[in-house]
Design a protein around this motif. Sequence first.
Motif, PDB file in Angstrom:
ATOM      1  N   PRO A  50       0.685 -15.836  -0.433  1.00  0.00           N
ATOM      2  CA  PRO A  50      -0.579 -16.162  -1.102  1.00  0.00           C
ATOM      3  C   PRO A  50      -1.533 -17.009  -0.271  1.00  0.00           C
ATOM      4  O   PRO A  50      -2.741 -17.015  -0.520  1.00  0.00           O
ATOM      5  CB  PRO A  50      -0.122 -16.925  -2.355  1.00  0.00           C
ATOM      6  CG  PRO A  50       1.251 -17.416  -2.034  1.00  0.00           C
ATOM      7  CD  PRO A  50       1.852 -16.383  -1.141  1.00  0.00           C
ATOM      8  N   SER A  51      -1.004 -17.719   0.738  1.00  0.00           N
ATOM      9  CA  SER A  51      -1.856 -18.570   1.567  1.00  0.00           C
ATOM     10  C   SER A  51      -2.581 -17.790   2.666  1.00  0.00           C
ATOM     11  O   SER A  51      -3.479 -18.321   3.320  1.00  0.00           O
ATOM     12  CB  SER A  51      -1.028 -19.684   2.203  1.00  0.00           C
ATOM     13  OG  SER A  51      -0.014 -19.125   3.032  1.00  0.00           O
ATOM     14  N   ALA A  52      -2.205 -16.537   2.879  1.00  0.00           N
ATOM     15  CA  ALA A  52      -2.804 -15.735   3.955  1.00  0.00           C
ATOM     16  C   ALA A  52      -4.234 -15.346   3.605  1.00  0.00           C
ATOM     17  O   ALA A  52      -4.575 -15.107   2.444  1.00  0.00           O
ATOM     18  CB  ALA A  52      -1.969 -14.488   4.198  1.00  0.00           C
ATOM     19  N   SER A  53      -5.072 -15.286   4.628  1.00  0.00           N
ATOM     20  CA  SER A  53      -6.454 -14.859   4.420  1.00  0.00           C
ATOM     21  C   SER A  53      -6.499 -13.357   4.173  1.00  0.00           C
ATOM     22  O   SER A  53      -5.512 -12.647   4.383  1.00  0.00           O
ATOM     23  CB  SER A  53      -7.291 -15.205   5.654  1.00  0.00           C
ATOM     24  OG  SER A  53      -6.876 -14.421   6.762  1.00  0.00           O
ATOM     25  N   ARG A  54      -7.668 -12.860   3.755  1.00  0.00           N
ATOM     26  CA  ARG A  54      -7.814 -11.427   3.509  1.00  0.00           C
ATOM     27  C   ARG A  54      -7.550 -10.630   4.785  1.00  0.00           C
ATOM     28  O   ARG A  54      -6.880  -9.599   4.746  1.00  0.00           O
ATOM     29  CB  ARG A  54      -9.219 -11.118   2.992  1.00  0.00           C
ATOM     30  CG  ARG A  54      -9.489  -9.628   2.821  1.00  0.00           C
ATOM     31  CD  ARG A  54     -10.857  -9.373   2.242  1.00  0.00           C
ATOM     32  NE  ARG A  54     -10.953  -9.871   0.878  1.00  0.00           N
ATOM     33  CZ  ARG A  54     -12.028  -9.704   0.106  1.00  0.00           C
ATOM     34  NH1 ARG A  54     -13.099  -9.078   0.586  1.00  0.00           N
ATOM     35  NH2 ARG A  54     -12.044 -10.178  -1.129  1.00  0.00           N
ATOM     36  N   ALA A  55      -8.066 -11.121   5.916  1.00  0.00           N
ATOM     37  CA  ALA A  55      -7.861 -10.425   7.189  1.00  0.00           C
ATOM     38  C   ALA A  55      -6.383 -10.380   7.554  1.00  0.00           C
ATOM     39  O   ALA A  55      -5.886  -9.357   8.054  1.00  0.00           O
ATOM     40  CB  ALA A  55      -8.665 -11.110   8.294  1.00  0.00           C
ATOM     41  N   GLU A  56      -5.673 -11.485   7.323  1.00  0.00           N
ATOM     42  CA  GLU A  56      -4.249 -11.524   7.640  1.00  0.00           C
ATOM     43  C   GLU A  56      -3.455 -10.587   6.749  1.00  0.00           C
ATOM     44  O   GLU A  56      -2.530  -9.911   7.210  1.00  0.00           O
ATOM     45  CB  GLU A  56      -3.732 -12.958   7.503  1.00  0.00           C
ATOM     46  CG  GLU A  56      -4.260 -13.896   8.580  1.00  0.00           C
ATOM     47  CD  GLU A  56      -3.920 -15.352   8.302  1.00  0.00           C
ATOM     48  OE1 GLU A  56      -3.928 -16.142   9.254  1.00  0.00           O
ATOM     49  OE2 GLU A  56      -3.664 -15.693   7.127  1.00  0.00           O
ATOM     50  N   VAL A  57      -3.823 -10.523   5.476  1.00  0.00           N
ATOM     51  CA  VAL A  57      -3.150  -9.613   4.546  1.00  0.00           C
ATOM     52  C   VAL A  57      -3.400  -8.164   4.952  1.00  0.00           C
ATOM     53  O   VAL A  57      -2.479  -7.333   4.965  1.00  0.00           O
ATOM     54  CB  VAL A  57      -3.629  -9.862   3.097  1.00  0.00           C
ATOM     55  CG1 VAL A  57      -3.148  -8.746   2.179  1.00  0.00           C
ATOM     56  CG2 VAL A  57      -3.118 -11.206   2.599  1.00  0.00           C
ATOM     57  N   ASN A  58      -4.647  -7.846   5.291  1.00  0.00           N
ATOM     58  CA  ASN A  58      -4.968  -6.482   5.727  1.00  0.00           C
ATOM     59  C   ASN A  58      -4.189  -6.107   6.981  1.00  0.00           C
ATOM     60  O   ASN A  58      -3.682  -4.989   7.105  1.00  0.00           O
ATOM     61  CB  ASN A  58      -6.471  -6.357   5.992  1.00  0.00           C
ATOM     62  CG  ASN A  58      -7.287  -6.365   4.719  1.00  0.00           C
ATOM     63  OD1 ASN A  58      -6.783  -6.001   3.648  1.00  0.00           O
ATOM     64  ND2 ASN A  58      -8.538  -6.772   4.818  1.00  0.00           N
ATOM     65  N   ASP A  59      -4.082  -7.064   7.911  1.00  0.00           N
ATOM     66  CA  ASP A  59      -3.358  -6.807   9.147  1.00  0.00           C
ATOM     67  C   ASP A  59      -1.891  -6.529   8.869  1.00  0.00           C
ATOM     68  O   ASP A  59      -1.305  -5.612   9.459  1.00  0.00           O
ATOM     69  CB  ASP A  59      -3.496  -8.013  10.078  1.00  0.00           C
ATOM     70  CG  ASP A  59      -2.761  -7.803  11.400  1.00  0.00           C
ATOM     71  OD1 ASP A  59      -3.223  -6.974  12.196  1.00  0.00           O
ATOM     72  OD2 ASP A  59      -1.723  -8.468  11.624  1.00  0.00           O
ATOM     73  N   ARG A  60      -1.291  -7.301   7.966  1.00  0.00           N
ATOM     74  CA  ARG A  60       0.112  -7.077   7.612  1.00  0.00           C
ATOM     75  C   ARG A  60       0.311  -5.697   6.997  1.00  0.00           C
ATOM     76  O   ARG A  60       1.276  -4.987   7.311  1.00  0.00           O
ATOM     77  CB  ARG A  60       0.584  -8.154   6.636  1.00  0.00           C
ATOM     78  CG  ARG A  60       0.881  -9.509   7.274  1.00  0.00           C
ATOM     79  CD  ARG A  60       1.218 -10.519   6.184  1.00  0.00           C
ATOM     80  NE  ARG A  60       1.836 -11.726   6.713  1.00  0.00           N
ATOM     81  CZ  ARG A  60       1.173 -12.791   7.135  1.00  0.00           C
ATOM     82  NH1 ARG A  60      -0.165 -12.784   7.110  1.00  0.00           N
ATOM     83  NH2 ARG A  60       1.801 -13.857   7.587  1.00  0.00           N
ATOM     84  N   ALA A  61      -0.595  -5.298   6.115  1.00  0.00           N
ATOM     85  CA  ALA A  61      -0.477  -3.996   5.459  1.00  0.00           C
ATOM     86  C   ALA A  61      -0.613  -2.859   6.468  1.00  0.00           C
ATOM     87  O   ALA A  61       0.160  -1.891   6.443  1.00  0.00           O
ATOM     88  CB  ALA A  61      -1.545  -3.865   4.368  1.00  0.00           C
TER      89      ALA A  61
END
Length: 271
Positions: A50-61
């Motif tokens: 939950p602490s990840a930014s939108r860009a970090e979440v997109n990168d993980r996906a």
Amino acid sequence: ARLLEGSMAAQVLVTLAQPFITYRDELAVVAGGFFVLQAVFTALWRIAVPSASRAEVNDRAVRTLAFIHAVVACALSLAALADTASPIHADPISGVTALSRNTMIFSCGYFLWDLAVVIVFNEGIGFLVHALGCLFVYSLCLQDFLQFWGCVFLLYELSTPLMHVRHFLLLHKCSTGFIFQFAQTGFALTFLVVRILFGYVASFIWLTRYALPIGWGEHSTSATFGTIIWIEIAVNVSLNALNAFWMLRIVQAGRRSPKPKAQTKPKDKAQ
């Protein structure tokens, strides 16, 4: 002469577009499936971190889907190549099996999705060239053309899984211990062995035994494919050069201590 050139140019364009017409339903299903999975994994990563930014979440996906494609594409390619009595071994230029064709459809659908991701997230010219080049190569295979070599070149993806494992370990600050060292060393070695050593040898064989003879009219392919093969040769050279550049960056990064916020590795994909 100009009329003839224009006619050949039109034939080339029609030929390149044909796979996206013939297999439009299958490609739509595969590419659409990756978009759905992207949404699912984006949601899952947002919950998990939950602490990840939108860009970090997109990168993980995106990296999760790249990992999935690599595993599936390699498994399908190895299975297709394992049957040495199949038509693709008997005729590496025009031989086709149901498995090799479905493998090309799967990877074409993936690279359609990948191209959209590269454009939307502005991932840079290197990844754009890679996505376009791979889409060109594997869609051309759907013309029942060089599917044996399409499966061979998809084995470049063997370098991908450990790259993403390493990346995820760095993100979660697990940069010590056996698992990380295995991922770190394993990724560098597989990239070197698969994309440089194996990749360059495979490309040389493909070029000298098949691509150049096709371009020179020594095989019984149409004049259109004889023209298109020169484009594929240029794509092959470009992607091999890109792999050499990425290998250089891997070596440079290996000389520094790994830091989660200083990723210098390319988001590894297929030729």
